[in-house]
Design a protein around this motif. Structure first.
Motif, short mmCIF file in Angstrom:
data_model
loop_
_atom_site.label_atom_id
_atom_site.label_comp_id
_atom_site.label_asym_id
_atom_site.label_seq_id
_atom_site.Cartn_x
_atom_site.Cartn_y
_atom_site.Cartn_z
N ARG A 130 -7.08 -3.55 -16.83
CA ARG A 130 -7.41 -2.17 -16.44
C ARG A 130 -6.15 -1.45 -15.96
NH1 ARG A 130 -11.58 -1.14 -11.55
NH2 ARG A 130 -9.84 -2.03 -10.40
N ALA A 131 -5.30 -2.18 -15.19
CA ALA A 131 -4.07 -1.57 -14.71
C ALA A 131 -3.10 -1.33 -15.87
CB ALA A 131 -3.42 -2.45 -13.65
N GLU A 146 -11.63 -5.40 -7.21
CA GLU A 146 -12.24 -4.09 -7.14
C GLU A 146 -12.59 -3.53 -8.51
OE1 GLU A 146 -13.45 -3.01 -4.53
OE2 GLU A 146 -12.31 -4.07 -2.97
N LEU A 147 -13.18 -4.37 -9.35
CA LEU A 147 -13.70 -3.87 -10.62
C LEU A 147 -14.88 -2.96 -10.30
CD1 LEU A 147 -13.62 -7.14 -12.73
CD2 LEU A 147 -11.91 -5.33 -12.61
N PHE A 148 -15.20 -2.06 -11.22
CA PHE A 148 -16.36 -1.19 -11.01
C PHE A 148 -17.61 -1.92 -11.50
CE2 PHE A 148 -12.80 1.91 -11.94
CZ PHE A 148 -12.51 2.10 -10.60
N PRO A 149 -18.52 -2.29 -10.58
CA PRO A 149 -19.63 -3.17 -10.97
C PRO A 149 -20.61 -2.51 -11.94
CG PRO A 149 -19.93 -2.35 -8.72
CD PRO A 149 -18.55 -1.94 -9.15
N ASN A 150 -20.64 -1.17 -11.94
CA ASN A 150 -21.60 -0.46 -12.79
C ASN A 150 -21.10 -0.28 -14.21
OD1 ASN A 150 -19.68 1.24 -11.46
ND2 ASN A 150 -20.72 2.99 -12.32
N VAL A 167 -1.98 -1.47 -10.03
CA VAL A 167 -2.32 -2.36 -8.93
C VAL A 167 -3.42 -3.34 -9.32
CG1 VAL A 167 -2.96 -2.52 -6.50
CG2 VAL A 167 -1.84 -0.45 -7.36
N LEU A 201 -1.20 4.24 -1.50
CA LEU A 201 -2.45 4.28 -0.73
C LEU A 201 -2.18 4.63 0.73
CD1 LEU A 201 -4.23 1.21 -2.32
CD2 LEU A 201 -4.89 3.60 -2.55
N LEU A 223 -7.91 8.62 -10.89
CA LEU A 223 -9.12 9.42 -11.14
C LEU A 223 -9.22 10.46 -10.02
CD1 LEU A 223 -11.49 6.43 -11.91
CD2 LEU A 223 -10.81 8.16 -13.55
N TRP A 233 -26.76 -4.56 -14.13
CA TRP A 233 -25.53 -4.97 -13.42
C TRP A 233 -25.85 -5.18 -11.94
CZ3 TRP A 233 -24.15 -1.20 -9.81
CH2 TRP A 233 -24.67 0.08 -10.04
N LYS A 234 -24.93 -5.85 -11.24
CA LYS A 234 -25.13 -6.13 -9.82
C LYS A 234 -23.95 -5.61 -9.03
CE LYS A 234 -27.90 -10.24 -10.46
NZ LYS A 234 -27.80 -11.67 -10.69
N LEU A 278 -12.08 3.62 -18.80
CA LEU A 278 -12.45 4.79 -17.98
C LEU A 278 -11.25 5.69 -17.66
CD1 LEU A 278 -14.73 6.21 -16.30
CD2 LEU A 278 -13.89 4.92 -14.35
N ALA A 279 -10.23 5.11 -17.03
CA ALA A 279 -9.09 5.94 -16.63
C ALA A 279 -8.29 6.48 -17.82
CB ALA A 279 -8.19 5.16 -15.66
N ARG A 324 0.83 -1.21 0.00
CA ARG A 324 0.00 0.00 0.00
C ARG A 324 0.86 1.26 0.00
NH1 ARG A 324 -5.39 -0.34 1.21
NH2 ARG A 324 -5.35 1.63 2.31
N PHE A 327 -5.84 -5.58 -7.17
CA PHE A 327 -6.22 -5.81 -5.77
C PHE A 327 -6.61 -7.26 -5.54
CE2 PHE A 327 -6.84 -1.27 -6.26
CZ PHE A 327 -6.34 -0.77 -5.07
N PHE A 349 -20.20 -8.82 -12.60
CA PHE A 349 -20.90 -9.91 -11.89
C PHE A 349 -21.09 -11.14 -12.78
CE2 PHE A 349 -24.62 -8.30 -14.08
CZ PHE A 349 -25.49 -9.37 -14.15
N TYR A 382 -20.77 -7.41 -17.67
CA TYR A 382 -20.53 -6.69 -16.42
C TYR A 382 -19.75 -7.61 -15.48
CZ TYR A 382 -23.66 -2.96 -17.84
OH TYR A 382 -24.21 -1.91 -18.50
N ARG A 435 -8.41 5.51 -7.05
CA ARG A 435 -7.25 6.35 -6.71
C ARG A 435 -5.98 5.87 -7.43
NH1 ARG A 435 -4.71 9.72 -2.79
NH2 ARG A 435 -2.68 8.83 -2.38
N GLN A 460 -13.34 0.46 -3.68
CA GLN A 460 -13.73 1.14 -4.92
C GLN A 460 -13.02 2.49 -5.03
OE1 GLN A 460 -16.48 0.20 -7.45
NE2 GLN A 460 -15.46 -1.64 -6.73
#
Lengths: 213, 213
Positions: free
Chosen positions: A147-148, A85-89, A79, A50, B123, B212-213, A98-99, A45, A81, A133, A131, B119, B114
């Motif tokens: 993503r990283a 810690e994917l973004f579920p939405n 990183v 972090l 973002l 999504w969930k 996104l980034a 971290r 994790f 899930f 998605y 971070r 999240q």
């Protein structure tokens, strides 16, 4: 090359990490191992920015750098994790783009083309519009890696990459990490799984509890 | 039937007032509630105290009383609202307090991982809130917000106390004049229609967020 010099981290009066020195060479894999509670994750971290270190410095290719305040567009550390810690939405594709679009200001097309290359490379071609899930654990992990990587980091860090997965997936993770090494990626892997660490690492770093030091 | 057609125009005009208060209260109080909800989670203690006091005041006293204070009380200290705006002012402040508490609960249920994963992707706070946190919070709070929204349809009838002609008042007037319960039955039917439409719209929004969930 990433160097840590005399890193010290305290939580209140408790010293978790004391005068730690560590070097990660370009293109190599460093495993950080040790019993739970020894500060492996805290160390990671600190490296990933972090947590703020109390003393010591970080050098990237000989130049000082503070992961905690780094907000420039030069991506240094990526990183993955423990729980991904994917973004579920967001869909897999959106998670990856996104980034790059918001931080690196890439165009949507550019980001998607680059993400597509990563998806193909990580065997996720068919998952782009799903998605999180809907994915298996292994797939989630590969999305987290993609993503990283989309932020083009110099070093990719993993926190316990095998612990949230089925035990028989360990070999898959080994192959994956060694495959990225073949691509030239510098990686740091925190794990309590010694066999796993020995199978992948060029270099091992043992974190011990402070009392025994 | 003839009688119904005779009183329907005045009931519909009352329903118009009910709708206007309903819609403008939502437009005002949802964003305000979100901002207050974020403020309730901030680390700035005085801000927290202030917002907690506001929420306590708004939830701790009857809306009817707040309406009376805004319309009859504030002019004593030189703040004069016309009836309609006094009603909107009181409703927006009151509902924002309820929404703030709902949003706070939603915000607290977002895993810290999240924020951390946003971070390390570098973002900004605003980007994280907008792209990752708010969509997840909306999905979580939809059922509770829906409850308040349905309540608001009916709470809007409280505006009679400051002399605004809403749906229930129009029905009351007709009932008192013609000595019959028919107008109030019609009022009930119109409220049921309004809540049916609201429920339908809420259902569509929930469906939109169920991919999504």
């Amino acid at each position: 090359m990433l160097e840590l010099k005399n890193i010290t981290k305290q939580f209140g009066s408790r010293t978790i990490i004391k005068d730690l020195n560590l070097t990660v060479k370009d293109g190599e894999i460093l495993s950080i191992v040790g019993p739970s509670g020894a500060g492996k994750t805290t160390l990671l971290r600190c490296i990933t920015g972090l947590e703020k270190v109390n003393a010591g410095e970080f050098l990237v290719d000989g130049k000082a750098f503070d992961p905690y305040t780094n907000r420039s567009n030069d991506s240094v550390i990526g990183v993955v994790f423990q729980n991904f810690e994917l973004f579920p939405n967001l869909t897999v594709m959106q998670n990856i783009t996104l980034a790059p679009t918001m931080v690196l200001k890439q165009s949507a097309n550019e980001a998607q083309e680059q993400a597509q290359v990563l998806l193909d490379r990580l065997d996720l071609t068919d998952q782009a519009d799903q998605y999180p899930f809907q994915l298996s654990g292994g797939q989630k992990q590969r999305v987290a890696i993609a993503r990283a990587l989309a932020m083009k980091p110099n070093v990719l860090c993993y926190d316990e990459p095998t612990s949230a997965l089925d035990p028989n997936l360990r070999e898959e993770v080994e192959k994956l990490i060694l495959g990225l090494k073949a691509d030239g990626m510098t990686q740091i892997v925190v794990t309590h799984d010694l066999t796993f660490a020995e199978n992948i690492a060029d270099d091992m770093f043992k974190v011990e509890t402070n009392k025994t030091k | 039937m003839h009688y119904i057609l005779e009183i329907l125009p005045s009931l519909l005009s009352g329903a118009g007032m009910t709708l206007k208060i309903f819609i403008w209260t939502l437009i005002g109080s949802l964003p305000l509630g979100l901002v207050v909800g974020l403020g309730l989670m901030s680390n700035i203690k005085p801000l927290q105290w202030l917002l907690n006091f506001y929420v306590w005041l708004m939830r701790g006293t009857p809306l009817l009383l707040q309406l009376i204070f805004v319309f009859y009380g504030l002019p004593l200290i030189g703040i004069v609202f016309p009836r309609y705006y006094a009603a909107l002012f009181a409703f927006i402040l009151n509902y924002a307090a309820y929404f703030a508490e709902i949003f706070r609960g939603g915000l607290q249920s977002i895993d810290s991982g999240q924020y951390e994963s946003a971070r390390v992707l570098r973002l900004s706070y605003v980007q994280t809130i907008r792209k990752i946190v708010i969509p997840q919070v909306i999905k979580i709070v939809l059922p509770s917000v829906g409850n308040e929204v349905i309540n608001l349809v009916k709470d809007s009838s409280l505006v009679y106390v400051i002399g605004l002609g809403d749906l229930l008042r129009a029905g009351n007037v007709a009932t008192a004049r013609d000595v019959t319960l028919v107008p109030l039955v019609l009022v009930a039917v119109i409220y049921l229609l309004l809540t049916a439409v609201t429920t339908f719209i809420l259902g569509r929004i929930e469906k939109h967020y169920s991919s999504w969930k």
